[in-house]
Design a protein around this motif. Structure first.
Motif, PDB file in Angstrom:
ATOM      1  N   SER A  12     -68.071  18.958  31.059  1.00  0.00           N
ATOM      2  CA  SER A  12     -67.890  17.504  31.074  1.00  0.00           C
ATOM      3  C   SER A  12     -66.650  17.099  30.282  1.00  0.00           C
ATOM      4  O   SER A  12     -65.905  16.198  30.700  1.00  0.00           O
ATOM      5  CB  SER A  12     -69.135  16.822  30.502  1.00  0.00           C
ATOM      6  N   ALA A  13     -66.405  17.766  29.148  1.00  0.00           N
ATOM      7  CA  ALA A  13     -65.217  17.447  28.351  1.00  0.00           C
ATOM      8  C   ALA A  13     -63.945  17.788  29.124  1.00  0.00           C
ATOM      9  O   ALA A  13     -62.969  17.016  29.116  1.00  0.00           O
ATOM     10  CB  ALA A  13     -65.258  18.210  27.028  1.00  0.00           C
ATOM     11  N   LEU A  14     -63.934  18.922  29.818  1.00  0.00           N
ATOM     12  CA  LEU A  14     -62.754  19.310  30.584  1.00  0.00           C
ATOM     13  C   LEU A  14     -62.530  18.364  31.762  1.00  0.00           C
ATOM     14  O   LEU A  14     -61.376  18.016  32.076  1.00  0.00           O
ATOM     15  CB  LEU A  14     -62.903  20.749  31.076  1.00  0.00           C
ATOM     16  N   MET A  15     -63.590  17.954  32.427  1.00  0.00           N
ATOM     17  CA  MET A  15     -63.448  17.014  33.534  1.00  0.00           C
ATOM     18  C   MET A  15     -62.846  15.693  33.052  1.00  0.00           C
ATOM     19  O   MET A  15     -61.934  15.143  33.689  1.00  0.00           O
ATOM     20  CB  MET A  15     -64.811  16.769  34.195  1.00  0.00           C
ATOM     21  N   TYR A  16     -63.329  15.186  31.945  1.00  0.00           N
ATOM     22  CA  TYR A  16     -62.784  13.945  31.387  1.00  0.00           C
ATOM     23  C   TYR A  16     -61.321  14.124  31.014  1.00  0.00           C
ATOM     24  O   TYR A  16     -60.478  13.250  31.290  1.00  0.00           O
ATOM     25  CB  TYR A  16     -63.614  13.539  30.175  1.00  0.00           C
ATOM     26  N   PHE A  17     -60.997  15.260  30.393  1.00  0.00           N
ATOM     27  CA  PHE A  17     -59.617  15.529  29.986  1.00  0.00           C
ATOM     28  C   PHE A  17     -58.693  15.620  31.199  1.00  0.00           C
ATOM     29  O   PHE A  17     -57.580  15.064  31.192  1.00  0.00           O
ATOM     30  CB  PHE A  17     -59.580  16.841  29.190  1.00  0.00           C
ATOM     31  N   ILE A  18     -59.121  16.312  32.258  1.00  0.00           N
ATOM     32  CA  ILE A  18     -58.290  16.478  33.448  1.00  0.00           C
ATOM     33  C   ILE A  18     -58.030  15.129  34.117  1.00  0.00           C
ATOM     34  O   ILE A  18     -56.895  14.814  34.504  1.00  0.00           O
ATOM     35  CB  ILE A  18     -58.957  17.456  34.433  1.00  0.00           C
ATOM     36  N   VAL A  19     -59.063  14.319  34.268  1.00  0.00           N
ATOM     37  CA  VAL A  19     -58.908  13.023  34.937  1.00  0.00           C
ATOM     38  C   VAL A  19     -57.955  12.125  34.162  1.00  0.00           C
ATOM     39  O   VAL A  19     -57.011  11.553  34.727  1.00  0.00           O
ATOM     40  CB  VAL A  19     -60.279  12.349  35.117  1.00  0.00           C
ATOM     41  N   ARG A  20     -58.157  12.016  32.855  1.00  0.00           N
ATOM     42  CA  ARG A  20     -57.303  11.131  32.068  1.00  0.00           C
ATOM     43  C   ARG A  20     -55.873  11.649  31.999  1.00  0.00           C
ATOM     44  O   ARG A  20     -54.906  10.879  32.046  1.00  0.00           O
ATOM     45  CB  ARG A  20     -57.874  10.969  30.651  1.00  0.00           C
TER      46      ARG A  20
END
Length: 284
Positions: free
Chosen positions: A230-238
């Motif tokens: 979840s942290a990586l997904m948020y980081f990639i999107v932003r």
């Protein structure tokens, strides 16, 4: 002057066998002296020679792969361009690792520019780098070797397959993103190295998931997998949303903005699947 005959004692006959009771370990170079087995087991990683051999072989594979990658990059890529992605320092690495693990409180995601030239990573936390992905990949290979050794499943072929599969997935992901951007005619300032850096950050989550699984079992593995994914997904999107169009772009027409958003969401949603596929067999 009278001479006296002095009788000399005959020399002792040579022993039939050498006395090796005091220097046995030094003569044969590998057997510990009495009482040294406790210290040896403490210094031995996890007390398992198979795990030690696995880690040693993993180090060899990682070094050879690193040398090959560097050689090929020097053939086809400008060294000056590549240096930008390795312009890091200790403070940047520590902050970036914290951002990858807990990105939710970060506010400003825009890359910093000076005269339309992006600042290097050591001066801009939002700038992508290749140092962390490279070191994380090497660490992942070593950790995979140790995990396989602990489970008595280590072999050079299995570890080599594990390392090559991790690299192939990253390259396939980058090629898919480049193809998607090209087919969707989305204007982007992101180069192949940018996409390779963002894709390579998943190795950090993979390391944390495997390490937690080795320490706390499968339950700890799934908890760490959920958090890091979840942290990586948020980081990639932003990161991709703010870095895709450069410093002066307003995002382009609405259809292109939607296509860019779909590509970004697709790339982010794919990360947990890759992390799970490359790590679940290492934790049992």
């Amino acid at each position: 002057m009278g001479s006296k005959h002095r009788t000399r004692a005959a020399p002792d006959p040579p022993p039939l066998f050498d006395d090796t009771s005091g220097g046995y370990s030094s003569q044969l170079g590998g057997y510990p002296a009495p009482g040294a087995d406790v210290a040896f087991s403490v210094n031995n990683l996890l007390g398992d020679p198979v795990a030690n051999m696995a880690m040693a072989y993993g180090t060899s594979i990682a070094s050879q792969g690193k040398d090959i990658v560097h050689k090929e990059l020097h053939r086809f890529v400008s060294v000056n361009k590549l240096k930008y992605f390795f312009a890091v320092d200790t403070a940047y690495v520590a902050k970036k690792l914290g951002l990858l693990v807990f990105p939710y409180t970060h506010q400003n995601w825009k890359m910093q520019y000076s005269h339309d030239v992006p600042l290097p990573p050591r001066k801009d936390l939002n700038a992508p780098d290749l140092y962390i992905p490279t070191m994380a990949f090497i660490t992942y290979v070593l950790l995979a070797g140790m995990a396989l050794g602990i489970q008595q499943r280590f072999s050079p072929e299995v570890l080599g397959l594990c390392a090559s599969t991790a690299l192939v997935w990253v390259f396939m992901e980058v090629l898919a993103l480049l193809l998607g951007l090209y087919l969707a005619t989305v204007r982007s300032e992101l180069s192949t190295f940018h996409l390779l850096a963002y894709s390579g950050y998943k190795y950090v989550g993979m390391i944390l998931s495997v390490l937690t699984g080795l320490l706390f079992g499968s339950d700890g593995y799934y908890v760490a997998l959920a958090w890091t994914s979840s942290a990586l997904m948020y980081f990639i999107v932003r990161s991709l949303r703010t870095a895709a169009s450069g410093p002066d772009s307003m995002g382009g027409p609405a259809p292109r903005q939607r296509l860019q958003l779909y590509l970004t969401l697709g790339a982010a949603a794919f990360q947990p699947l890759i992390i799970y596929w490359l790590t679940f067999h290492l934790v049992r």
